[in-house]
Scaffold this motif. Structure first.
Motif, mmCIF file in Angstrom:
data_model
loop_
_atom_site.group_PDB
_atom_site.id
_atom_site.type_symbol
_atom_site.label_atom_id
_atom_site.label_comp_id
_atom_site.label_asym_id
_atom_site.label_seq_id
_atom_site.Cartn_x
_atom_site.Cartn_y
_atom_site.Cartn_z
ATOM 1 N N GLN A 138 26.205 -0.970 -4.762
ATOM 2 C CA GLN A 138 26.520 0.120 -5.666
ATOM 3 C C GLN A 138 25.245 0.857 -6.064
ATOM 4 N N ARG A 139 25.441 2.005 -6.706
ATOM 5 C CA ARG A 139 24.308 2.868 -7.027
ATOM 6 C C ARG A 139 23.246 2.153 -7.862
ATOM 7 N N ASP A 140 23.669 1.341 -8.831
ATOM 8 C CA ASP A 140 22.687 0.711 -9.713
ATOM 9 C C ASP A 140 21.908 -0.419 -9.047
ATOM 10 N N GLN A 141 22.267 -0.764 -7.815
ATOM 11 C CA GLN A 141 21.532 -1.782 -7.062
ATOM 12 C C GLN A 141 20.438 -1.191 -6.187
ATOM 13 N N LEU A 142 20.380 0.140 -6.117
ATOM 14 C CA LEU A 142 19.478 0.793 -5.176
ATOM 15 C C LEU A 142 18.656 1.870 -5.869
ATOM 16 N N GLY A 143 17.463 2.104 -5.332
ATOM 17 C CA GLY A 143 16.610 3.186 -5.797
ATOM 18 C C GLY A 143 16.392 4.177 -4.686
ATOM 19 N N LEU A 144 15.149 4.342 -4.262
ATOM 20 C CA LEU A 144 14.817 5.318 -3.229
ATOM 21 C C LEU A 144 15.379 4.867 -1.877
ATOM 22 N N ILE A 145 16.028 5.789 -1.191
ATOM 23 C CA ILE A 145 16.650 5.532 0.112
ATOM 24 C C ILE A 145 16.097 6.529 1.116
ATOM 25 N N LEU A 146 15.690 6.046 2.284
ATOM 26 C CA LEU A 146 15.255 6.929 3.369
ATOM 27 C C LEU A 146 16.478 7.217 4.252
ATOM 28 N N PRO A 147 16.955 8.461 4.269
ATOM 29 C CA PRO A 147 18.238 8.743 4.913
ATOM 30 C C PRO A 147 18.213 9.056 6.400
ATOM 31 N N HIS A 148 17.006 9.127 7.001
ATOM 32 C CA HIS A 148 16.990 9.376 8.447
ATOM 33 C C HIS A 148 15.775 8.721 9.079
ATOM 34 N N GLU B 135 19.576 18.433 5.631
ATOM 35 C CA GLU B 135 18.542 17.394 5.711
ATOM 36 C C GLU B 135 17.275 17.944 6.363
ATOM 37 N N PHE B 136 16.149 17.832 5.653
ATOM 38 C CA PHE B 136 14.828 18.089 6.222
ATOM 39 C C PHE B 136 14.239 16.722 6.566
ATOM 40 N N ASP B 137 14.138 16.429 7.849
ATOM 41 C CA ASP B 137 13.797 15.064 8.264
ATOM 42 C C ASP B 137 12.600 15.036 9.199
ATOM 43 N N HIS B 138 11.617 15.888 8.905
ATOM 44 C CA HIS B 138 10.389 15.892 9.714
ATOM 45 C C HIS B 138 9.153 15.665 8.839
ATOM 46 N N ILE B 139 9.349 14.978 7.723
ATOM 47 C CA ILE B 139 8.233 14.706 6.810
ATOM 48 C C ILE B 139 7.249 13.758 7.490
ATOM 49 N N GLY B 140 5.990 14.118 7.437
ATOM 50 C CA GLY B 140 4.958 13.341 8.112
ATOM 51 C C GLY B 140 4.745 13.753 9.556
ATOM 52 N N ARG B 141 5.646 14.568 10.082
ATOM 53 C CA ARG B 141 5.503 15.084 11.449
ATOM 54 C C ARG B 141 5.189 16.575 11.452
ATOM 55 N N ALA B 142 5.325 17.202 10.291
ATOM 56 C CA ALA B 142 4.958 18.613 10.101
ATOM 57 C C ALA B 142 3.994 18.673 8.922
ATOM 58 N N PRO B 143 3.197 19.717 8.824
ATOM 59 C CA PRO B 143 2.292 19.825 7.671
ATOM 60 C C PRO B 143 3.058 19.765 6.354
ATOM 61 N N LEU C 135 6.362 9.769 3.118
ATOM 62 C CA LEU C 135 7.084 10.448 2.046
ATOM 63 C C LEU C 135 6.596 9.991 0.681
ATOM 64 N N VAL C 136 6.555 8.692 0.467
ATOM 65 C CA VAL C 136 6.141 8.180 -0.842
ATOM 66 C C VAL C 136 4.648 8.373 -1.066
ATOM 67 N N GLU C 137 3.857 8.108 -0.030
ATOM 68 C CA GLU C 137 2.403 8.129 -0.201
ATOM 69 C C GLU C 137 1.831 9.531 -0.335
#
Length: 304
Positions: free
Chosen positions: A12-22, A219-227, A272-274
């Motif tokens: 459930q939602r309260d069991q989770l925090g940050l999720i990487l969706p792709h 979804e923008f899913d190229h973080i770390g692969r684009a500036p 993403l986090v760093e």
């Protein structure tokens, strides 16, 4: 109450925090007819990928969406092995990729057979793993959806309508996404259970707005692969026009590749986090909005 199905059971939602969706743990981009396709030893996959998972656990990431699907090496048993080794929930899909990555049996199957196959994965588990798929991953050709891809999508739309599962599609062109939404709605599915994967590849922002206006997720899913500056600009523009409520952010990284010696060299899921979230904050995006983008939105999209 909404639950997110994972390799470690429903959460459930309260069991989770940050999720990487792709992201990807295991992928084989050879076509399914190639020798050795999707073959690997679980111990080897765990040895290569567990350190990547441990690195994001240390950052506070609480779950990862595995975006491999049928045709590109979906191996839920390997996802499960990595998940158990790291005590980390991984979310898996059912469905199938686009041509030419469509196995012969999928090409020969009827829409009803494909629908029942997907519903089985979404309700009983994938193959003999016992892991229930949370969502459906499909794809379409860059120049338009083919009849075979349309058959898969129609089956996916009916499976989604029955189960509430999200359909995510690797689709490069926004016009093709709009065609997919027409097909889904004609089969009784809903645009608000559709995710436009790789939205950033469509350079016409007007088409982003059309897809969002239909009710779909972006979804923008190229973080770390684009500036980072380029992606920050994409995100802030989306936020300015109110798209933050259905926007996801991820890397599209990993993974163990059985076509390469030792599985190749994985790309980490840590950017993403760093780096990226600090860049968003510097651009004026609030912590509340960041929590929505990285915690609330992924759960809402993939839970059912």
């Amino acid at each position: 109450m909404a639950q997110l199905h994972t390799t470690l059971g429903p959460m459930q939602r309260d069991q989770l925090g940050l999720i990487l969706p792709h992201e990807h743990v295991f992928v084989d981009l050879r076509t399914p007819d190639q020798p050795g396709y999707a073959q690997a030893d679980a111990a080897d996959v765990v040895a290569l990928m567990a350190p990547q998972i441990e690195a994001i656990k240390a950052q506070g990431v609480t779950a990862l969406i595995e975006c491999s699907t049928g045709g590109v090496g979906l191996r839920v048993d390997l996802d499960l092995a990595v998940s158990r080794a790291t005590d980390f929930p991984i979310v898996v899909a059912t469905g199938n990729y686009r041509e030419p990555w469509i196995p012969d049996w999928v090409a020969a199957a009827s829409e009803l057979e494909l629908e029942r196959w997907m519903v089985g994965h979404l309700s009983e588990g994938v193959d003999d793993t016992g892991v229930i798929a949370a969502w459906i991953k499909v794809s379409a050709g860059d120049d338009g959806i083919t009849p075979l891809e349309t058959k898969i999508l129609r089956a996916a739309a009916r499976a989604s309508a029955q189960t509430g599962a999200l359909i995510g599609s690797h689709t490069i062109k926004g016009r093709v996404v709009l065609d997919q939404l027409d097909i889904i709605e004609a089969e009784g599915g809903s645009a608000n259970r559709f995710l436009s994967i790789h939205t950033q590849e469509e350079k016409d922002f007007g088409l982003h707005r059309e897809v969002f206006a239909r009710g779909a997720w972006l979804e923008f899913d190229h973080i770390g692969r684009a500036p980072d500056a380029d992606v920050v600009a994409l995100v802030t523009r989306a936020l300015q026009v109110g798209q933050g409520e259905r926007l996801l952010l991820s890397h599209d990284r990993g993974w163990y590749d059985p076509a390469k010696p030792g599985g190749g060299t994985p790309q980490p899921y840590t950017h993403l986090v760093e780096h990226f979230l600090p860049a968003l904050r510097e651009a004026g995006v609030t912590d509340t909005t960041i929590a929505q983008l990285t915690q609330d939105n992924p759960f809402t999209a993939f839970a059912r």
